[in-house]
Write a protein that holds these residues in place. Structure first.
Motif, PDB file in Angstrom:
ATOM      1  N   ARG A 135       1.006  -1.095   0.023  1.00  0.00           N
ATOM      2  CA  ARG A 135      -0.090   0.002   0.039  1.00  0.00           C
ATOM      3  C   ARG A 135       1.082   1.858  -0.061  1.00  0.00           C
ATOM      4  O   ARG A 135       0.570   1.859  -0.913  1.00  0.00           O
ATOM      5  CB  ARG A 135      -0.828  -0.313   1.522  1.00  0.00           C
ATOM      6  N   LEU A 136       2.002   1.354   0.748  1.00  0.00           N
ATOM      7  CA  LEU A 136       2.708   2.801   0.968  1.00  0.00           C
ATOM      8  C   LEU A 136       3.953   3.272  -0.601  1.00  0.00           C
ATOM      9  O   LEU A 136       3.175   4.096  -0.900  1.00  0.00           O
ATOM     10  CB  LEU A 136       4.021   1.994   2.058  1.00  0.00           C
ATOM     11  N   SER A 137       4.358   2.249  -1.266  1.00  0.00           N
ATOM     12  CA  SER A 137       4.720   1.871  -2.324  1.00  0.00           C
ATOM     13  C   SER A 137       3.936   2.019  -3.337  1.00  0.00           C
ATOM     14  O   SER A 137       2.850   2.842  -4.182  1.00  0.00           O
ATOM     15  CB  SER A 137       5.654   0.957  -2.673  1.00  0.00           C
ATOM     16  N   ALA A 138       3.792   0.372  -3.868  1.00  0.00           N
ATOM     17  CA  ALA A 138       2.759  -0.276  -5.075  1.00  0.00           C
ATOM     18  C   ALA A 138       2.777  -1.507  -4.948  1.00  0.00           C
ATOM     19  O   ALA A 138       3.418  -2.731  -4.386  1.00  0.00           O
ATOM     20  CB  ALA A 138       3.076   0.689  -6.033  1.00  0.00           C
ATOM     21  N   PRO A 139       1.526  -2.070  -5.880  1.00  0.00           N
ATOM     22  CA  PRO A 139       1.394  -3.225  -5.931  1.00  0.00           C
ATOM     23  C   PRO A 139       2.955  -3.692  -6.742  1.00  0.00           C
ATOM     24  O   PRO A 139       2.197  -3.267  -7.708  1.00  0.00           O
ATOM     25  CB  PRO A 139       0.063  -3.380  -6.520  1.00  0.00           C
ATOM     26  N   GLY A 140       3.125  -4.688  -5.982  1.00  0.00           N
ATOM     27  CA  GLY A 140       4.047  -5.373  -7.044  1.00  0.00           C
ATOM     28  C   GLY A 140       5.523  -4.631  -6.525  1.00  0.00           C
ATOM     29  O   GLY A 140       6.552  -5.631  -6.651  1.00  0.00           O
ATOM     30  N   LEU A 141       5.902  -3.475  -5.924  1.00  0.00           N
ATOM     31  CA  LEU A 141       7.124  -3.408  -5.551  1.00  0.00           C
ATOM     32  C   LEU A 141       7.075  -3.362  -4.158  1.00  0.00           C
ATOM     33  O   LEU A 141       7.925  -4.177  -3.671  1.00  0.00           O
ATOM     34  CB  LEU A 141       7.367  -1.732  -6.202  1.00  0.00           C
ATOM     35  N   GLY A 142       5.965  -3.253  -3.062  1.00  0.00           N
ATOM     36  CA  GLY A 142       6.298  -3.117  -1.767  1.00  0.00           C
ATOM     37  C   GLY A 142       7.537  -2.834  -0.957  1.00  0.00           C
ATOM     38  O   GLY A 142       7.940  -1.277  -1.492  1.00  0.00           O
ATOM     39  N   ARG A 143       8.063  -3.766  -0.415  1.00  0.00           N
ATOM     40  CA  ARG A 143       9.173  -3.053   0.625  1.00  0.00           C
ATOM     41  C   ARG A 143      10.783  -3.006  -0.327  1.00  0.00           C
ATOM     42  O   ARG A 143      11.254  -2.501   0.018  1.00  0.00           O
ATOM     43  CB  ARG A 143       9.274  -3.973   1.784  1.00  0.00           C
ATOM     44  N   GLU A 144      10.507  -3.484  -1.982  1.00  0.00           N
ATOM     45  CA  GLU A 144      11.788  -3.559  -2.316  1.00  0.00           C
ATOM     46  C   GLU A 144      12.102  -1.791  -3.273  1.00  0.00           C
ATOM     47  O   GLU A 144      13.333  -1.296  -3.116  1.00  0.00           O
ATOM     48  CB  GLU A 144      11.317  -4.375  -3.950  1.00  0.00           C
ATOM     49  N   VAL A 145      11.367  -1.211  -2.518  1.00  0.00           N
ATOM     50  CA  VAL A 145      11.933  -0.048  -3.562  1.00  0.00           C
ATOM     51  C   VAL A 145      11.672   1.022  -1.609  1.00  0.00           C
ATOM     52  O   VAL A 145      10.800   0.964  -0.823  1.00  0.00           O
ATOM     53  CB  VAL A 145      10.899   0.555  -4.469  1.00  0.00           C
ATOM     54  N   GLY A 146      12.306   2.631  -1.509  1.00  0.00           N
ATOM     55  CA  GLY A 146      12.268   3.083  -0.688  1.00  0.00           C
ATOM     56  C   GLY A 146      13.390   3.556  -0.492  1.00  0.00           C
ATOM     57  O   GLY A 146      14.365   3.280   0.703  1.00  0.00           O
ATOM     58  N   ALA A 147      14.761   4.912  -1.549  1.00  0.00           N
ATOM     59  CA  ALA A 147      15.506   4.773  -0.612  1.00  0.00           C
ATOM     60  C   ALA A 147      15.776   5.391   0.522  1.00  0.00           C
ATOM     61  O   ALA A 147      14.836   6.349   0.928  1.00  0.00           O
ATOM     62  CB  ALA A 147      15.786   6.439  -1.813  1.00  0.00           C
ATOM     63  N   SER A 148      17.060   5.423   1.318  1.00  0.00           N
ATOM     64  CA  SER A 148      16.392   6.251   2.481  1.00  0.00           C
ATOM     65  C   SER A 148      17.878   7.276   2.369  1.00  0.00           C
ATOM     66  O   SER A 148      17.349   8.081   3.411  1.00  0.00           O
ATOM     67  CB  SER A 148      17.557   5.098   3.983  1.00  0.00           C
ATOM     68  N   LEU A 149      17.970   7.583   1.475  1.00  0.00           N
ATOM     69  CA  LEU A 149      18.364   9.109   1.721  1.00  0.00           C
ATOM     70  C   LEU A 149      19.638   9.919   1.914  1.00  0.00           C
ATOM     71  O   LEU A 149      19.724  10.739   2.713  1.00  0.00           O
ATOM     72  CB  LEU A 149      17.260  10.501   1.328  1.00  0.00           C
ATOM     73  N   GLY A 150      20.185   8.840   3.194  1.00  0.00           N
ATOM     74  CA  GLY A 150      21.248   9.053   4.217  1.00  0.00           C
ATOM     75  C   GLY A 150      20.494   9.429   5.505  1.00  0.00           C
ATOM     76  O   GLY A 150      21.721   9.647   6.377  1.00  0.00           O
TER      77      GLY A 150
END
Ligand code: PLP
Length: 442
Positions: free
Chosen positions: A263-278
């Motif tokens: 729900r946070l990213s997208a169906p199919g993506l889930g927790r695999e994405v989301g850079a922590s940006l330092g």
């Protein structure tokens, strides 16, 4: 310059200081218990970091999609270990506590499902998430219905009412640990465990979620250790330890946390994405400091309860009560009391101490609100902060303090401002103390 001279130069009269230090001396045993809990929770966090082999490579920044962000993935494992849960989602992309709660709810509820609150009305901002107050994008718009069971007059769960409310549609029960701005006691982790066990006996597949805001590290256990399928909170409250500049977390059962990630990213993506940006280092270090920061905040809350109760004001929790969150409310009964208190907290801040807070008409509130916050992180309420609506019963809610010493100064400054305004029995500034007990309310 000795300590008293510094306090005096910061604006405290010797009389207020003496009054405060007498109260402090009477709290030694309670502070010791808090320190012991902090020690336990500190060890728990260190153990989780060692178990997951936290290393300096985990502090490196990722950008863009953030694939294979080792630091992020390991931080999530650390959170899962601390909370004794299967999985965790800990992200700067969870923008606040409300956002994390929204993602946990909307990720796990589907059209036709019913959401149940066993503690009556939930936290204000969740009213729009759920659709209790109409809002575009609410769960209600997506066909999720809502039911609540009010607490009994003594603030305990209405077990019969909960049993009657659970039906074939009930998919998720959301329990709010902290009282927030309501006048009821905060639940202990044990009480939360009881209501979860009760509900799961009736419906074993019911998802039980806990809004854990302000509760982390106050006790030795967390709701995920007593049956909660998810616990959710904000990183600019307890678990960010004052260092996290943004973020939220969802910990719990893997399937529940995974659905939230989709729900946070997208169906199919889930927790695999989301850079922590330092930001990883701050999130790790904040978690590391959190148990002792929470201990400081708790000491401040207890100190304030004892000071203001002694002066005759109503305080919740009271001076002796066991604590389950870091919030303290004090009822002053007058607008001037609320204003003076908040101005004292502001005057003690490391940031913006020269600013005088005033009540203003904040969007979404039905009365002017005054807020004190001299924080390093905007809106952070693990830092010493206070607010109060200018309406009866004229109560302030305050919480936080990154160190006990700062919390102590803030509370003494609040007392000083109340004294200066002639709102306590203590003698105002610049007037020679009279030989009478300094702690009677006028
Ligand atoms: C603070 C809080 C929230 C909302 O968190 P925000 O970060 O302010 O959006 C939800 N529930 C409770 C009990 C809270 O204390």
């Amino acid at each position: 310059m000795n300590k008293t001279t510094i306090y005096t130069s910061l604006g405290l009269t010797p009389q207020v200081l003496k009054f405060g230090e007498e109260i402090e001396a009477s709290l030694k045993d309670r502070f010791e218990v808090i320190d012991e809990r902090a020690e336990y929770n500190q060890l728990k966090v260190i153990k989780a970091m060692q178990k997951n082999r936290v290393s300096d490579i985990h502090f490196a920044a990722t950008t863009g999609y953030g694939y294979n962000d080792l630091g992020r993935d390991t931080l999530e494992k650390v959170y899962a270990s601390v909370f004794e849960a299967e999985s965790a989602l800990v992200r700067p992309q969870l923008m606040s506590g409300t956002h994390a709660l929204h993602i946990a709810l909307s990720g796990n509820l589907r059209p036709g499902d019913q959401l149940l609150s066993p503690n009556g009305k939930p936290y204000d901002t969740l009213e729009e998430v759920i659709g209790i107050r109409e809002s575009p994008g609410s769960l209600k718009e997506y066909g999720v219905t809502y039911r609540q069971v009010d607490l009994r007059p003594d603030g305990s769960f209405d077990f019969d009412g909960i049993a009657k409310a659970i039906n074939e549609k009930t998919k998720l029960m959301t329990i709010q640990r902290s009282k927030g701005y309501a006048v009821r006691p905060t639940f202990s982790v044990d009480q939360i465990g009881e209501v979860i066990a009760f509900a799961k006996k009736i419906k074993p597949d019911l998802i039980c979620m806990v809004d854990n805001c302000y509760g982390e590290f106050v006790e030795l256990t967390e709701p995920t250790q007593v049956g909660a399928d998810m616990a959710v909170g904000s990183l600019i409250k307890n678990p960010g330890g004052g260092l996290a500049p943004i973020g939220g977390y969802i910990v719990g059962r893997k399937d529940c946390v995974d659905r939230a990630a989709f729900r946070l990213s997208a169906p199919g993506l889930g927790r695999e994405v989301g850079a922590s940006l330092g930001l990883n280092q701050s999130l790790y270090q904040g978690l590391f400091l959190s148990p002792t920061v929470v201990a400081g905040a708790l000491k401040g809350a207890i100190f304030a309860a004892n000071i203001y109760e002694k002066l005759g004001f109503a305080v919740v929790p009271d001076s002796k009560e066991e604590r389950h969150d870091i919030i303290q409310s004090i009822t002053f009964g007058t607008p001037e009391g609320v204003v003076a208190f908040c101005q004292g907290i502001q005057a003690a801040a490391p940031v913006d101490s020269f600013v005088t807070p005033e009540p203003w008409d904040m969007p979404g509130y039905d009365a002017p609100v005054i807020m004190a916050a001299g924080a390093f992180v905007q809106g952070s309420s693990i830092e010493l902060s206070a607010d109060g609506p200018i309406k009866p019963p004229y109560a302030v809610y305050f919480q936080g303090g990154l160190t006990w010493y700062h919390a102590k100064l803030g509370i003494l400054m609040s007392l000083q401002k109340l004294c200066d305004a002639g709102l306590t029995g203590l003698t105002p500034k610049n007037i020679t103390p009279k030989p009478q007990p300094p702690c009677r309310r006028q």
